[in-house]
Design an enzyme around this catalytic site. Structure first.
Site, short mmCIF file in Angstrom:
data_model
loop_
_atom_site.label_atom_id
_atom_site.label_comp_id
_atom_site.label_asym_id
_atom_site.label_seq_id
_atom_site.Cartn_x
_atom_site.Cartn_y
_atom_site.Cartn_z
N ASP A 1 16.13 -8.26 8.61
CA ASP A 1 15.79 -7.73 7.28
C ASP A 1 17.01 -7.80 6.36
O ASP A 1 18.07 -7.25 6.67
CB ASP A 1 15.33 -6.27 7.42
CG ASP A 1 14.95 -5.65 6.08
OD1 ASP A 1 13.76 -5.68 5.73
OD2 ASP A 1 15.85 -5.14 5.37
N TYR B 1 21.51 -7.00 -1.19
CA TYR B 1 22.50 -6.78 -0.14
C TYR B 1 23.62 -7.80 -0.24
O TYR B 1 24.64 -7.67 0.45
CB TYR B 1 21.88 -6.89 1.26
CG TYR B 1 20.79 -5.89 1.58
CD1 TYR B 1 20.47 -4.83 0.71
CD2 TYR B 1 20.05 -5.99 2.75
CE1 TYR B 1 19.47 -3.94 1.01
CE2 TYR B 1 19.04 -5.09 3.05
CZ TYR B 1 18.73 -4.07 2.18
OH TYR B 1 17.73 -3.18 2.48
N LYS C 1 14.04 -9.27 -0.09
CA LYS C 1 13.47 -8.44 -1.17
C LYS C 1 14.00 -8.89 -2.52
O LYS C 1 15.18 -9.25 -2.65
CB LYS C 1 13.84 -6.97 -0.95
CG LYS C 1 13.63 -6.46 0.46
CD LYS C 1 14.12 -5.03 0.65
CE LYS C 1 14.21 -4.68 2.13
NZ LYS C 1 15.36 -5.25 2.81
N HIS D 1 11.70 -4.79 -4.12
CA HIS D 1 12.65 -3.84 -3.56
C HIS D 1 12.54 -2.45 -4.20
O HIS D 1 12.70 -1.44 -3.53
CB HIS D 1 14.07 -4.39 -3.77
CG HIS D 1 15.09 -3.83 -2.85
ND1 HIS D 1 16.25 -4.48 -2.52
CD2 HIS D 1 15.15 -2.65 -2.17
CE1 HIS D 1 16.97 -3.74 -1.69
NE2 HIS D 1 16.32 -2.63 -1.47
#
Length: 287
Positions: free
Chosen positions: A46, A51, A76, A109
């Site tokens: 994931d 990120y 996401k 997200h």
């Protein structure tokens, strides 16, 4: 080790257990951690545009030598890309960064801004074979009711905060109606010391010869929740997935359900959260 799967409402089988990469930096650490996770038997990774480590995730997958169709990859879209044309570009950007020709699961997200336009872009990308399953994240019952009834395709998952202190009871009743599966972020309460000190969990850990983290993850798995704990430590990466060789009894499950406080650390319904997140950073700063 074979990880169990859950069947999503679109018919796809998702590994019920995976590896999270939130807050693992893109300085080689993400690459290293994902390689270790894959070597330890994980087959579900994931990540997210926000990120800033999609590239390292993709490289680790490529270098693992594991066939692409044996690894479930989730990413996401960040909310700065929710306008329809931006959303289409964002999907291609993620595919390029990951070095993949499809994403197994792609989520919105954060549920603010031009959510409907972004969802339409996801539906189109799914039809085009760029994404296998589409879903949302951080949707509370209130936010879900605001957006999802207008969607053509129901989300396959809703990824939200979930752990024994915050069991999302009301939300799970709503998700059951559309057969949407709950995914947990912070499945270990982000290392909440109070949670890890709960006498009930410590007693169960002793009984089963496990640690408290494994008891928590086993509880969540038995609740039908998809979990992907994060670690950069090889021993912890291995031990987190050692939860499939025992089963909690129904009384033990009920006792852990009793720890629910009905409230998490993050409140997506709080005023100003959307604006704060939109201004948090620019996911295209390094493009």
């Amino acid at each position: 080790m074979t990880v169990p799967t859950f069947k999503l409402n679109d018919g796809n089988e998702i590994p019920a257990f995976g590896f999270g990469t939130f807050q693992i930096p893109a300085d080689g650490s993400t690459y290293q951690a994902v390689r270790q996770a894959l070597a330890a038997g994980y087959r579900h990774i994931d990540t997210a545009a926000a990120y800033f480590n999609e590239q390292e995730v993709g490289k680790a997958i490529k270098d693992s030598g594991i066939p692409r169709d044996k690894i479930w990859v989730t990413s996401k879209m960040w909310l700065q890309d929710y306008a329809y044309e931006d959303a289409k570009r964002a999907i291609n950007t993620t595919l390029n960064k990951l070095g993949l020709n499809y994403i197994d699961l792609y989520l919105l997200h954060q549920p603010y801004g031009k959510v409907s336009e972004a969802w339409q872009a996801l539906e189109k990308a799914q039809a085009a074979g760029k994404i296998r399953s589409i879903g949302v994240s951080n949707m509370t019952p209130k936010i879900w009711q605001k957006w999802v009834p207008g969607f053509q395709i129901m989300p396959a998952v809703n990824q939200v905060e979930f752990n024994p202190y915050f069991q999302q009871r009301k939300l799970r009743q709503i998700l059951a109606k559309t057969h949407t599966t709950l995914e947990a972020w912070a499945p270990l309460g982000e290392g909440n010391r109070e949670l890890f000190a709960e006498s009930l969990l410590k007693k169960l850990a002793e009984k089963y010869g496990k640690d408290v983290g494994q008891i928590i993850l086993r509880f969540e798995h038995q609740e039908g929740v998809i979990i992907f704990p994060k670690s950069i430590h090889e021993a912890r990466i291995k031990s987190n997935q050692e939860i499939f060789d025992f089963e909690l009894t129904s009384d033990e499950m009920d006792a852990i359900r009793g720890l629910d406080r009905g409230k998490g650390q993050h409140d997506p319904d709080a005023p100003g959260v959307g604006e704060m997140l939109l201004n948090a950073f620019d996911v295209h700063a390094n493009d």
